[in-house]
Motif scaffolding. Sequence first.
Motif, PDB file in Angstrom:
ATOM      1  N   ASN A 140       4.403   5.282  -5.672  1.00  0.00           N
ATOM      2  CA  ASN A 140       4.460   5.173  -7.135  1.00  0.00           C
ATOM      3  C   ASN A 140       3.444   6.076  -7.823  1.00  0.00           C
ATOM      4  OD1 ASN A 140       6.545   3.325  -6.991  1.00  0.00           O
ATOM      5  ND2 ASN A 140       5.180   1.557  -7.035  1.00  0.00           N
ATOM      6  N   ARG A 141       2.321   6.338  -7.167  1.00  0.00           N
ATOM      7  CA  ARG A 141       1.307   7.245  -7.725  1.00  0.00           C
ATOM      8  C   ARG A 141       1.668   8.711  -7.509  1.00  0.00           C
ATOM      9  NH1 ARG A 141      -4.790   5.240  -6.395  1.00  0.00           N
ATOM     10  NH2 ARG A 141      -4.530   3.021  -6.751  1.00  0.00           N
ATOM     11  N   GLY A 142       2.714   8.959  -6.736  1.00  0.00           N
ATOM     12  CA  GLY A 142       3.117  10.331  -6.454  1.00  0.00           C
ATOM     13  C   GLY A 142       2.321  10.979  -5.339  1.00  0.00           C
ATOM     14  N   LEU A 143       1.680  10.165  -4.502  1.00  0.00           N
ATOM     15  CA  LEU A 143       0.865  10.703  -3.414  1.00  0.00           C
ATOM     16  C   LEU A 143       1.680  10.995  -2.168  1.00  0.00           C
ATOM     17  CD1 LEU A 143      -2.248   8.369  -3.789  1.00  0.00           C
ATOM     18  CD2 LEU A 143      -2.001  10.741  -4.558  1.00  0.00           C
ATOM     19  N   ILE A 144       2.785  10.260  -1.959  1.00  0.00           N
ATOM     20  CA  ILE A 144       3.662  10.480  -0.812  1.00  0.00           C
ATOM     21  C   ILE A 144       5.110  10.508  -1.286  1.00  0.00           C
ATOM     22  CG2 ILE A 144       2.076   9.437   0.854  1.00  0.00           C
ATOM     23  CD1 ILE A 144       3.846   6.925   0.838  1.00  0.00           C
ATOM     24  N   ARG A 155       0.829  -1.210   0.000  1.00  0.00           N
ATOM     25  CA  ARG A 155       0.000   0.000   0.000  1.00  0.00           C
ATOM     26  C   ARG A 155       0.866   1.265   0.000  1.00  0.00           C
ATOM     27  NH1 ARG A 155      -5.600  -0.728   2.292  1.00  0.00           N
ATOM     28  NH2 ARG A 155      -5.969  -2.958   2.129  1.00  0.00           N
ATOM     29  N   ILE A 156       1.937   1.240   0.769  1.00  0.00           N
ATOM     30  CA  ILE A 156       2.848   2.386   0.806  1.00  0.00           C
ATOM     31  C   ILE A 156       3.529   2.568  -0.538  1.00  0.00           C
ATOM     32  CG2 ILE A 156       5.000   3.243   1.827  1.00  0.00           C
ATOM     33  CD1 ILE A 156       4.030   1.995   4.497  1.00  0.00           C
ATOM     34  N   ILE A 178      -6.118   4.840   0.343  1.00  0.00           N
ATOM     35  CA  ILE A 178      -6.401   5.627  -0.859  1.00  0.00           C
ATOM     36  C   ILE A 178      -7.842   5.409  -1.300  1.00  0.00           C
ATOM     37  CG2 ILE A 178      -5.754   6.027  -3.262  1.00  0.00           C
ATOM     38  CD1 ILE A 178      -2.953   4.974  -2.510  1.00  0.00           C
ATOM     39  N   ASP A 179      -8.550   6.496  -1.533  1.00  0.00           N
ATOM     40  CA  ASP A 179      -9.926   6.435  -2.034  1.00  0.00           C
ATOM     41  C   ASP A 179      -9.884   5.940  -3.480  1.00  0.00           C
ATOM     42  OD1 ASP A 179     -12.303   7.397  -3.537  1.00  0.00           O
ATOM     43  OD2 ASP A 179     -12.854   8.240  -1.592  1.00  0.00           O
ATOM     44  N   PRO A 180     -10.595   4.858  -3.807  1.00  0.00           N
ATOM     45  CA  PRO A 180     -10.557   4.321  -5.168  1.00  0.00           C
ATOM     46  C   PRO A 180     -11.195   5.246  -6.202  1.00  0.00           C
ATOM     47  CG  PRO A 180     -12.122   3.097  -3.830  1.00  0.00           C
ATOM     48  CD  PRO A 180     -11.429   4.057  -2.922  1.00  0.00           C
ATOM     49  N   ASN A 181     -12.113   6.102  -5.784  1.00  0.00           N
ATOM     50  CA  ASN A 181     -12.781   7.000  -6.724  1.00  0.00           C
ATOM     51  C   ASN A 181     -11.962   8.244  -7.035  1.00  0.00           C
ATOM     52  OD1 ASN A 181     -15.099   5.337  -6.893  1.00  0.00           O
ATOM     53  ND2 ASN A 181     -15.809   6.154  -4.951  1.00  0.00           N
ATOM     54  N   SER A 182     -11.470   8.905  -5.995  1.00  0.00           N
ATOM     55  CA  SER A 182     -10.736  10.157  -6.200  1.00  0.00           C
ATOM     56  C   SER A 182      -9.240   9.948  -6.375  1.00  0.00           C
ATOM     57  CB  SER A 182     -10.980  11.105  -5.025  1.00  0.00           C
ATOM     58  OG  SER A 182     -10.352  10.612  -3.852  1.00  0.00           O
TER      59      SER A 182
END
Length: 96
Positions: free
Chosen positions: A61-65, A55-56, A82-86
Amino acid sequence: MIYRTIAFSALLSLLSFDASAAMGLAQYRAFALEGNGPPGTCYAGPISFQELARRIDDAHNRGLITERAAYWGKAYSFYPLIDPNSGRINAICRGI
């Protein structure tokens, strides 16, 4: 002349600020330790280290952290939800 250059650089920095930038270590740690999600957001029980790391890594990899936040999360067992929609982080949950 130097003051105009500094002022222009500061203005350019403000204009290029990205509100969706990766969550840094300080914010990640604060959210983790404050329990920022609504009640019931995080799972009731612990998850395995492999799932926590997955998850981390996904959030990184998505650039969120940031990388530092990812290392801290693995070291102290806090993973992003992580919200799957947003595609945004809803909470930082306690792992194992």
